[in-house]
Design a protein around this motif. Structure first.
Motif, PDB file in Angstrom:
ATOM      1  N   THR A 136      -4.718   6.776  -2.196  1.00  0.00           N
ATOM      2  CA  THR A 136      -3.935   5.591  -1.848  1.00  0.00           C
ATOM      3  C   THR A 136      -3.955   4.594  -2.998  1.00  0.00           C
ATOM      4  OG1 THR A 136      -4.388   5.904   0.488  1.00  0.00           O
ATOM      5  CG2 THR A 136      -3.774   3.682  -0.200  1.00  0.00           C
ATOM      6  N   THR A 187       0.572   5.399   0.260  1.00  0.00           N
ATOM      7  CA  THR A 187      -0.327   6.508   0.577  1.00  0.00           C
ATOM      8  C   THR A 187       0.203   7.823   0.007  1.00  0.00           C
ATOM      9  OG1 THR A 187       0.679   7.206   2.656  1.00  0.00           O
ATOM     10  CG2 THR A 187      -0.882   5.348   2.760  1.00  0.00           C
ATOM     11  N   GLU A 206      -8.362  -0.719   1.401  1.00  0.00           N
ATOM     12  CA  GLU A 206      -7.087   0.002   1.364  1.00  0.00           C
ATOM     13  C   GLU A 206      -7.197   1.291   0.547  1.00  0.00           C
ATOM     14  OE1 GLU A 206      -3.944  -0.726   2.866  1.00  0.00           O
ATOM     15  OE2 GLU A 206      -5.206  -2.072   4.042  1.00  0.00           O
ATOM     16  N   CYS A 207      -7.944   1.246  -0.568  1.00  0.00           N
ATOM     17  CA  CYS A 207      -8.070   2.410  -1.460  1.00  0.00           C
ATOM     18  C   CYS A 207      -9.220   3.337  -1.075  1.00  0.00           C
ATOM     19  CB  CYS A 207      -8.240   1.952  -2.905  1.00  0.00           C
ATOM     20  SG  CYS A 207      -6.768   1.165  -3.582  1.00  0.00           S
ATOM     21  N   THR A 236       0.847  -1.181   0.000  1.00  0.00           N
ATOM     22  CA  THR A 236       0.000   0.000   0.000  1.00  0.00           C
ATOM     23  C   THR A 236       0.887   1.237   0.000  1.00  0.00           C
ATOM     24  OG1 THR A 236      -1.771  -1.168   1.162  1.00  0.00           O
ATOM     25  CG2 THR A 236      -1.807   1.230   1.260  1.00  0.00           C
ATOM     26  N   ASN A 253      -0.453  11.434  -5.237  1.00  0.00           N
ATOM     27  CA  ASN A 253       0.367  10.382  -4.653  1.00  0.00           C
ATOM     28  C   ASN A 253       1.674  10.325  -5.441  1.00  0.00           C
ATOM     29  OD1 ASN A 253       1.555   7.878  -3.941  1.00  0.00           O
ATOM     30  ND2 ASN A 253      -0.434   7.098  -3.286  1.00  0.00           N
TER      31      ASN A 253
END
Length: 110
Positions: free
Chosen positions: A81, A7, A29-30, A5, A59
């Motif tokens: 993310t 961020t 997660e997203c 992952t 990002n």
């Protein structure tokens, strides 16, 4: 299983769990519905499908990985993310040690 992952605040971490590559985990997660971006024949980046329109932040590291893979259009960038997984054919897979090392390199880490 292992995924990575990334961020927008430059925090990068590995997720280790039996269901790491499940749609539920990728969406968690997203932060919502996801879309897949093929980085290479064996790696996929998952991002929030509406990240840019929702105003999610730039990002930097995920954008660097997209550019390193030669998959970014001029002016393109990743918002929010991102999650990177492995791929074998049509299947989403855990990242191997080799894929993980290449991903850290693409993210300009290590």
């Amino acid at each position: 299983m292992r995924i990575m992952t990334v961020t927008p605040t430059d925090v990068v971490y590995e997720v280790h769990s039996a269901d790491a590559t499940s749609l539920t985990t990728l969406q968690a997660e997203c932060g919502g519905p996801v879309e897949a971006i093929s980085l290479t024949a064996d790696r996929v980046m998952w991002v929030h499908e509406d990240g840019k329109s929702l105003g999610q932040p730039f990002n930097r590291r995920a954008t660097a990985a997209l550019k390193a893979a030669g998959r970014a259009f001029p002016g393109d960038w990743i918002a929010g993310t991102a999650v990177i997984t492995g791929r074998k054919g049509p299947e989403t897979t855990s990242l191997t040690d080799e894929q993980l090392a290449r991903t850290y390199q693409d993210l300009a880490i290590r």
